[in-house]
Every structure is written in C-alpha cells, then in structure tokens.
Design a protein around this motif. Structure first.
Motif, PDB file in Angstrom:
ATOM      1  N   VAL A  58      46.284   9.890  44.696  1.00  0.00           N
ATOM      2  CA  VAL A  58      45.633   9.110  43.638  1.00  0.00           C
ATOM      3  C   VAL A  58      44.669   8.101  44.260  1.00  0.00           C
ATOM      4  O   VAL A  58      43.529   7.940  43.804  1.00  0.00           O
ATOM      5  CB  VAL A  58      46.694   8.394  42.766  1.00  0.00           C
ATOM      6  CG1 VAL A  58      46.017   7.504  41.736  1.00  0.00           C
ATOM      7  CG2 VAL A  58      47.596   9.408  42.089  1.00  0.00           C
ATOM      8  N   THR A  59      45.129   7.422  45.293  1.00  0.00           N
ATOM      9  CA  THR A  59      44.280   6.448  45.982  1.00  0.00           C
ATOM     10  C   THR A  59      43.048   7.119  46.574  1.00  0.00           C
ATOM     11  O   THR A  59      41.934   6.595  46.471  1.00  0.00           O
ATOM     12  CB  THR A  59      45.090   5.745  47.082  1.00  0.00           C
ATOM     13  OG1 THR A  59      46.240   5.110  46.500  1.00  0.00           O
ATOM     14  CG2 THR A  59      44.245   4.706  47.785  1.00  0.00           C
ATOM     15  N   HIS A 132      49.013  13.984  40.887  1.00  0.00           N
ATOM     16  CA  HIS A 132      48.952  15.381  40.463  1.00  0.00           C
ATOM     17  C   HIS A 132      48.667  16.331  41.621  1.00  0.00           C
ATOM     18  O   HIS A 132      48.683  17.555  41.427  1.00  0.00           O
ATOM     19  CB  HIS A 132      47.919  15.557  39.355  1.00  0.00           C
ATOM     20  CG  HIS A 132      48.271  16.707  38.450  1.00  0.00           C
ATOM     21  ND1 HIS A 132      47.477  17.132  37.419  1.00  0.00           N
ATOM     22  CD2 HIS A 132      49.343  17.538  38.420  1.00  0.00           C
ATOM     23  CE1 HIS A 132      48.034  18.149  36.804  1.00  0.00           C
ATOM     24  NE2 HIS A 132      49.169  18.417  37.395  1.00  0.00           N
ATOM     25  N   ASP A 133      48.484  15.796  42.808  1.00  0.00           N
ATOM     26  CA  ASP A 133      48.426  16.647  43.992  1.00  0.00           C
ATOM     27  C   ASP A 133      49.761  17.346  44.222  1.00  0.00           C
ATOM     28  O   ASP A 133      49.851  18.260  45.049  1.00  0.00           O
ATOM     29  CB  ASP A 133      48.016  15.833  45.221  1.00  0.00           C
ATOM     30  CG  ASP A 133      48.558  14.413  45.202  1.00  0.00           C
ATOM     31  OD1 ASP A 133      49.533  14.148  45.920  1.00  0.00           O
ATOM     32  OD2 ASP A 133      48.008  13.572  44.462  1.00  0.00           O
ATOM     33  N   ILE A 134      50.788  16.940  43.490  1.00  0.00           N
ATOM     34  CA  ILE A 134      52.061  17.669  43.493  1.00  0.00           C
ATOM     35  C   ILE A 134      51.855  19.142  43.139  1.00  0.00           C
ATOM     36  O   ILE A 134      52.587  20.015  43.597  1.00  0.00           O
ATOM     37  CB  ILE A 134      53.062  17.012  42.505  1.00  0.00           C
ATOM     38  CG1 ILE A 134      54.462  17.625  42.640  1.00  0.00           C
ATOM     39  CG2 ILE A 134      52.581  17.138  41.060  1.00  0.00           C
ATOM     40  CD1 ILE A 134      55.512  16.965  41.737  1.00  0.00           C
ATOM     41  N   ALA A 135      50.824  19.428  42.322  1.00  0.00           N
ATOM     42  CA  ALA A 135      50.648  20.783  41.785  1.00  0.00           C
ATOM     43  C   ALA A 135      50.368  21.800  42.889  1.00  0.00           C
ATOM     44  O   ALA A 135      50.891  22.925  42.854  1.00  0.00           O
ATOM     45  CB  ALA A 135      49.531  20.802  40.742  1.00  0.00           C
ATOM     46  N   HIS A 171      43.182  15.579  47.400  1.00  0.00           N
ATOM     47  CA  HIS A 171      43.580  14.403  46.630  1.00  0.00           C
ATOM     48  C   HIS A 171      44.102  14.844  45.269  1.00  0.00           C
ATOM     49  O   HIS A 171      44.244  16.054  45.007  1.00  0.00           O
ATOM     50  CB  HIS A 171      42.395  13.434  46.497  1.00  0.00           C
ATOM     51  CG  HIS A 171      41.127  14.085  46.038  1.00  0.00           C
ATOM     52  ND1 HIS A 171      40.915  14.489  44.744  1.00  0.00           N
ATOM     53  CD2 HIS A 171      39.996  14.433  46.731  1.00  0.00           C
ATOM     54  CE1 HIS A 171      39.720  15.034  44.630  1.00  0.00           C
ATOM     55  NE2 HIS A 171      39.136  15.029  45.822  1.00  0.00           N
ATOM     56  N   SER A 172      44.361  13.892  44.398  1.00  0.00           N
ATOM     57  CA  SER A 172      44.964  14.217  43.105  1.00  0.00           C
ATOM     58  C   SER A 172      44.015  14.948  42.164  1.00  0.00           C
ATOM     59  O   SER A 172      44.453  15.489  41.139  1.00  0.00           O
ATOM     60  CB  SER A 172      45.474  12.940  42.422  1.00  0.00           C
ATOM     61  OG  SER A 172      44.401  12.067  42.117  1.00  0.00           O
ATOM     62  N   GLY A 173      42.736  14.992  42.493  1.00  0.00           N
ATOM     63  CA  GLY A 173      41.765  15.703  41.664  1.00  0.00           C
ATOM     64  C   GLY A 173      41.412  17.085  42.168  1.00  0.00           C
ATOM     65  O   GLY A 173      40.603  17.784  41.554  1.00  0.00           O
TER      66      GLY A 173
END
Length: 324
Positions: A58-59, A132-135, A171-173
C-alpha cells in the motif's frame, strides 16, 4: 522449515462472550502451526485463517498505511460471532506472514507457500490482509496447491482493476498484472473478473490493459437491484469456464458508509445488499476454493464497522453447509 516471515498463531487474540456449549467462534479455535515439519491433514474440508500482516505494498502504491493491523482487527471481531450448526464447527488459525523489513516480495513468497500447504492438506484458506498485493501471493499458492491442469479463475470485488505495472517493484495496485504474467509463465489461461470497478477510480491506461487481457468487467453502475439478474447471469457464464474459483474482496470496493476503515475509501462504492446474492451464486457453484479480504485498515475504522463487515462476510462463508 517454514518461511522466515512466518509468525505462528496467537490464540490470546481470540476473545468473546463465554458459553456453556461453545456457542462462539473464539471457543472453537484450533492452532495450526505452518512452521511445523508436518501439519495435521483435514479429514474433511476445514476453514483455516491465514494473515497477511503487511501494508508495504500500500505504501509503495502511495496509499495510507495501517492495513498491517487488519488480521488482528478481524480476528478480534470474528471471534465474537456465533457458531451455527449447518456450517463449520471448528476454525483453524494458521498465523500470519509479516513484513518487518519492507521486503514485500519475501512476504508474498512465504504467504504463497502457506496457501499451497493449506490446500494440499485439505483446508479452505481464508486470507486476511493487509494490502491487496495479497492477491498475487494467494493466487500463486492456490495454483501450486491444486491439481495440475485445473482451470483456475479469480473474481475480484473491487473499485480498482489493480492492473498497474510494478514501478519498479510490485505493490498493492499490481497484483492482477502479476497474476497474468504468472499464468503466461506456467502456461495457463488468465481468467479474471473484476466486479465493481469504477470509472472514477481507474485511469484509462488500466481500462485499455483490461481490454487487452480479456478481463471480464462488471462495473459499479451495474450493481443495483434492477440489473442484478443480468450480473448474476454474467458471473455464471464466467464460472462455467472454470474448475476452481479464488474470490478476493477488497473492502474499498464498498461505499465508505459501510467500510470507512480502508486504504482508499469512497462513498461511490457498492453495498453489502448487492454483494450477498452474488456470494450465494459462488457458494452454490461449489467451485469456490479459497477467499481473502484485503485492505482492512483499523487505523481509520469507526466502531470497528469495517472489521465487522469483513468478519460478517467470512461468517457467511463459514456457515455454509454446501462447503463445510
């Protein structure tokens, strides 16, 4: 030996009302230490929580931090909920993967291995983020744990397409672009449906990329009562192409009235009323193999309502007799 980013379960987190008949989840938690050389194989499908306690992604994506505390916040709320007779009677806690040094890729690799191990031993993973990088980590582990040749797809409930390029680090995106690359690497089709994407939340570059990757899109304006039957028909068509489904729920897809405690809140999101009928379709398909919830950020939550929403979604899954 388990990955160095692994942290075993802490059962002291689980608290709630006491009962004489173990009526609440916190009274039915069993530890599952993925650091052990061998773990107990499930004799029937069993739900197991696995935390992804990092917001480093996220950061990196210029979001507000705080989601690293999401796994703890969800457990605290989830444990107070009741055990229902038609669903799972036991919930396993498999601990967390953490990111103490900001090296997100190490945490993703550890989480991926943890998911694969759970799948191979007969568990139904419930992942808790974290960003959301968990995905990417979850999908990679699930693909490794399932039988070779399984047609695996991912349905993402989200305001964002998350198809950004790593810049230069992931990253999370970026998780679904990474998943697309992983699919190409292992020689399987990239099957991705994004449900709830918003035009005000994604630049044109990402819509173009989604088109080039044949992403199935169901945009936020379609998620209303009048068009819900058409949405469900589209989702059923997507499910028909799959043997197994991974569901990932980004809480920032919900309107901020329901989910203020996220990394990127907006009042323009969808409501629980529109998502619950869709969840029923996924459960009915019997193709759902794992679920995670991302972007729970307790630093910005109000009265833990976002954590309660997340726990309520997990509870609906946990209480389904078709799964457990």
């Amino acid at each position: 030996m388990m990955h160095p980013t692994y942290s075993p379960p802490e059962l002291s987190i689980w608290k709630g009302r006491a009962s004489t008949d173990q009526a609440y989840l916190h009274e039915n938690i069993l530890p599952l230490d993925l650091g052990a050389p061998q773990i107990q194989a499930a004799t029937s499908l069993q739900p197991a929580l696995l935390g992804y306690a990092t917001d480093a992604g996220v950061t990196r994506n210029s979001g507000r931090p705080g989601a690293a505390e999401g796994p703890k916040a969800l457990r605290e709320v989830f444990g107070r909920m009741p055990v229902l007779k038609n669903g799972a009677q036991t919930l396993w806690d498999a601990g967390n993967f953490v990111c103490p040094d900001g090296q997100l890729e190490n945490t993703q690799e550890g989480f991926s291995r943890g998911i694969a191990r759970l799948i191979q031993n007969g568990y139904f993973p419930l992942g808790i983020g974290g960003g959301h990088d968990i995905a990417y980590a979850h999908y990679k582990g699930l693909a490794a744990g399932l039988e070779r040749g399984t047609r695996l797809g991912v349905l993402n409930l989200d305001a964002h397409l998350d198809l950004r390029k790593p810049d230069p680090l992931p990253h999370s995106g970026s998780p679904f672009l990474q998943i697309a690359a992983h699919c190409a690497e292992i020689g399987t089709d990239f099957k991705y449906c994004c449900l709830g994407a918003r035009r005000d939340a994604n630049p044109q570059e990402l819509w173009d990329r989604a088109s080039s990757l044949n992403v199935m899109l169901i945009e936020r304006p379609e998620l209303r009562a009048a068009t819900l039957p058409d949405v469900i028909q589209t989702i059923q068509g997507f499910l028909d192409t799959l043997d197994a489904l991974y569901l990932t729920i980004d809480l920032d897809g919900f309107a901020s009235a329901y989910a203020p405690g996220v990394s990127a809140p907006s009042p323009m999101g969808f409501t629980p009323d529109t998502i619950l009928p869709i969840l029923e379709v996924l459960l009915e398909s019997k193709k759902l193999k794992s679920v995670d919830i991302a972007e729970l950020n307790p630093a910005y939550d109000r009265d833990a309502q976002t954590a309660v929403l997340a726990a309520g979604l997990f509870h609906r899954i946990l209480s389904d007799r078709r799964l457990f």
